[in-house]
Design a protein around this motif. Structure first.
Motif, PDB file in Angstrom:
ATOM      1  N   ASP A  15     -48.364  25.165 -56.145  1.00 22.51           N
ATOM      2  CA  ASP A  15     -47.952  26.083 -55.083  1.00 22.51           C
ATOM      3  C   ASP A  15     -47.357  25.308 -53.909  1.00 22.51           C
ATOM      4  N   GLU A  16     -46.291  24.545 -54.212  1.00 20.83           N
ATOM      5  CA  GLU A  16     -45.621  23.785 -53.155  1.00 20.83           C
ATOM      6  C   GLU A  16     -45.029  24.713 -52.106  1.00 20.83           C
ATOM      7  N   TYR A  18     -46.278  27.512 -50.778  1.00 15.23           N
ATOM      8  CA  TYR A  18     -47.228  27.906 -49.736  1.00 15.23           C
ATOM      9  C   TYR A  18     -47.580  26.725 -48.834  1.00 15.23           C
ATOM     10  N   ALA A  19     -47.672  25.539 -49.415  1.00 15.22           N
ATOM     11  CA  ALA A  19     -47.960  24.351 -48.614  1.00 15.22           C
ATOM     12  C   ALA A  19     -46.844  24.103 -47.603  1.00 15.22           C
ATOM     13  N   GLU A  20     -45.593  24.223 -48.055  1.00 17.43           N
ATOM     14  CA  GLU A  20     -44.463  24.019 -47.154  1.00 17.43           C
ATOM     15  C   GLU A  20     -44.377  25.123 -46.126  1.00 17.43           C
ATOM     16  N   LEU A  21     -44.677  26.354 -46.522  1.00 18.21           N
ATOM     17  CA  LEU A  21     -44.653  27.473 -45.583  1.00 18.21           C
ATOM     18  C   LEU A  21     -45.673  27.262 -44.468  1.00 18.21           C
ATOM     19  N   LYS A  22     -46.880  26.864 -44.821  1.00 18.57           N
ATOM     20  CA  LYS A  22     -47.891  26.612 -43.807  1.00 18.57           C
ATOM     21  C   LYS A  22     -47.470  25.478 -42.877  1.00 18.57           C
ATOM     22  N   TRP A 276     -51.372  32.492 -55.605  1.00 20.50           N
ATOM     23  CA  TRP A 276     -51.819  33.536 -54.685  1.00 20.50           C
ATOM     24  C   TRP A 276     -50.722  33.928 -53.700  1.00 20.50           C
ATOM     25  N   ALA A 277     -50.041  32.963 -53.110  1.00 26.39           N
ATOM     26  CA  ALA A 277     -49.015  33.277 -52.111  1.00 26.39           C
ATOM     27  C   ALA A 277     -47.847  34.027 -52.739  1.00 26.39           C
ATOM     28  N   HIS A 307     -48.494  39.063 -42.370  1.00 23.67           N
ATOM     29  CA  HIS A 307     -49.928  39.281 -42.202  1.00 23.67           C
ATOM     30  C   HIS A 307     -50.708  38.836 -43.428  1.00 23.67           C
ATOM     31  N   HIS A 308     -50.216  39.136 -44.614  1.00 28.70           N
ATOM     32  CA  HIS A 308     -50.940  38.748 -45.822  1.00 28.70           C
ATOM     33  C   HIS A 308     -50.960  37.242 -46.026  1.00 28.70           C
ATOM     34  N   LEU A 309     -49.905  36.579 -45.623  1.00 34.38           N
ATOM     35  CA  LEU A 309     -49.858  35.126 -45.777  1.00 34.38           C
ATOM     36  C   LEU A 309     -50.630  34.409 -44.678  1.00 34.38           C
TER      37      LEU A 309
END
Length: 367
Positions: A15-16, A18-22, A276-277, A307-309
Motif C-alpha cells: 500500500d505505497e 496510502y503511505a505516500e498520501l499520509k 484498506w485505503a 474523512h474516511h482516509l
C-alpha cells in the motif's frame, strides 16, 4: 478496537499509495504551520451550533404559542441538532476535534445529549462502518433489510420496486429508532448488525443510560410539564423527522450512490483484493465540494473521502487537503469519485435506489 467476530482482512503489504498520501498530507500541515486538530474556528463553530439549538429550544418552550411560531422553531431545533451531530459529535467521537482526549470525549457525548449513545456509535460507526464500508454483513449503515435493498447482495423483495419513492420518507424515522429502540436493542443482544461488540460497563453504561434520561427529560418530560402532552409529542415527531432526514440523506449520498462499489466479503481465511485505503476510495464518493455553506453545515461530510482516509483530522481542514488527496490518487491511478453538486448526489442516490429495487438480482460488485 477489534470486533469479536470480524473476519474481513485487508492486505498489509503493497500500500505505497496510502503511505505516500499520509506523507503528503503531513507535509501540508507542516508547511502551513498548523495543527490537524484544535483549530480556533472549530471551537467558534461549536459555540454557534450549540447556541442555535439552545435559542430554538428556549423560544419554543417559553415564547411560541401559535402553530406558525412552533413549527419553524421545531424544524430549527432539528436542523441544529443535525449540525451538532455532523460537526461536534462526529469529530469528537473520531478523536479529530482536539489533541485532548477529555475534550474529544466531551464533544462526543453531545450525542448522548441528543438521545443517542456515543459508546455504541463508536463501535457502529468508527469500527464497523469506517473499517468495512459497503461490505454487507459488516457495515450496518447499509443494512436496512427487509425495508430496503442498498447492496447487490441483499435479498430482493417486491416492495423494493418502490423504494426510490418511499425511502425518502422512511429516512425520517432514523432518530426515533435511535432514541427508543436501536441503542437498547444493541445493548441487550450485544450485537451491531450481527457483529458482536463489548457491551458497555461501569462508567460507559452509566453515561449511556444517564444520557438517555437527560434527553427524555429536556425533550419530552419538561415540555410536558408546561405544555399539552399532545402538542409536545407532535412537535417532537416533526423535529425528529427533520433531524432524521437530514442525517440519513447526508450519510447515503457518500456511499449509497451509483458510483460506489459494494465489494463482497471474502471467504473464511481469505483477504480482500485491495488494501484498506484503496477500498475506502472504491466505496466512497465526495459531493458538492465547492458549496461552502453546505460544507460548513455538514461538518465536511461532503468531503467523505478525506474523512474516511483521515478521520482524526478536524473536518475544518478537509477542503484544504482535498486537492492533495485527489492529486495523489491521480498519481497512483486510484479512483477519486465526486458528484459536483448536491443535486447530482441526490440524483445518483435516487438512481441507485431504483436500480437496487429491480426485482432481478444484480451481480455482486468486486473491489
Amino acid at each position: 478496537m477489534q470486533l469479536q467476530s470480524a473476519r474481513v482482512r485487508f492486505p498489509n503489504s503493497g500500500d505505497e499509495f496510502y503511505a505516500e498520501l499520509k506523507r503528503r498530507v503531513s507535509a501540508h500541515f507542516e508547511s502551513a504551520g498548523i495543527s490537524p486538530r484544535d483549530p480556533v474556528s472549530m471551537y467558534a463553530k461549536t459555540a454557534v451550533l450549540l447556541l442555535w439549538l439552545f435559542v430554538s429550544y428556549a423560544l419554543l418552550m417559553f415564547w411560541a404559542s401559535r402553530w406558525w411560531q412552533c413549527l419553524p422553531l421545531c424544524l430549527s431545533m432539528g436542523f441544529a441538532a443535525a449540525g451538532i451531530g455532523f460537526s461536534v459529535m462526529h469529530d469528537g467521537n473520531h478523536g479529530g476535534y482536539s489533541r485532548s482526549k477529555l475534550v474529544n470525549r466531551i464533544m462526543a457525548m453531545t450525542l448522548d445529549m441528543l438521545g443517542g449513545s456515543s459508546y455504541i456509535w463508536t463501535w457502529k460507526h468508527n469500527v464497523l462502518h469506517h473499517t468495512y464500508p459497503n461490505i454487507v454483513g459488516f457495515d450496518s449503515d447499509i443494512d436496512i433489510v427487509p425495508l430496503s435493498r442498498m447492496a447487490p447482495t441483499h435479498p430482493s423483495y417486491d416492495l423494493h420496486r418502490y423504494q426510490h419513492i418511499y425511502m425518502w420518507g422512511m429516512y425520517g424515522l432514523l432518530a426515533m429508532k435511535w432514541n427508543f429502540l436501536d441503542d437498547f436493542h444493541d445493548l441487550i443482544v450485544g450485537e451491531i448488525g450481527g457483529q458482536r461488540f463489548p457491551r458497555p460497563k461501569g462508567w460507559e453504561l452509566f453515561a449511556m443510560l444517564a444520557g438517555k434520561a437527560v434527553f427524555y427529560f429536556w425533550v419530552l418530560i419538561l415540555p410536558m410539564m408546561l405544555h399539552p402532552i399532545w402538542a409536545v409529542v407532535v412537535l417532537y415527531l416533526i423535529g425528529s423527522f427533520a433531524l432524521s432526514v437530514t442525517l440519513a440523506i447526508t450519510f447515503q449520498l457518500a456511499h449509497c450512490v451509483s458510483q460506489a462499489s459494494f465489494p463482497a466479503a471474502p471467504a473464511q481465511g481469505q483477504q480482500m483484493t485491495t488494501g484498506w485505503a484503496h477500498h475506502q476510495l472504491l466505496t466512497t464518493v465526495d459531493f458538492a465540494r465547492d458549496n461552502r455553506v453546505l460544507s460548513w453545515y455538514m461538518g465536511g461530510l461532503n468531503f467523505q473521502i478525506e474523512h474516511h482516509l483521515f478521520p482524526k483530522i478536524c473536518h475544518i481542514h478537509y477542503p484544504a487537503i482535498s486537492p492533495v488527496v485527489e492529486a495523489t490518487c491521480r498519481d497512483f491511478g486510484v479512483p477519486f469519485q465526486v458528484n459536483r453538486t448536491l443535486r447530482e448526489a441526490l440524483a445518483s442516490h435516487s438512481r441507485w435506489l431504483r436500480q437496487m429495487g429491480h426485482p432481478l438480482d444484480l451481480p455482486s460488485q468486486t473491489a
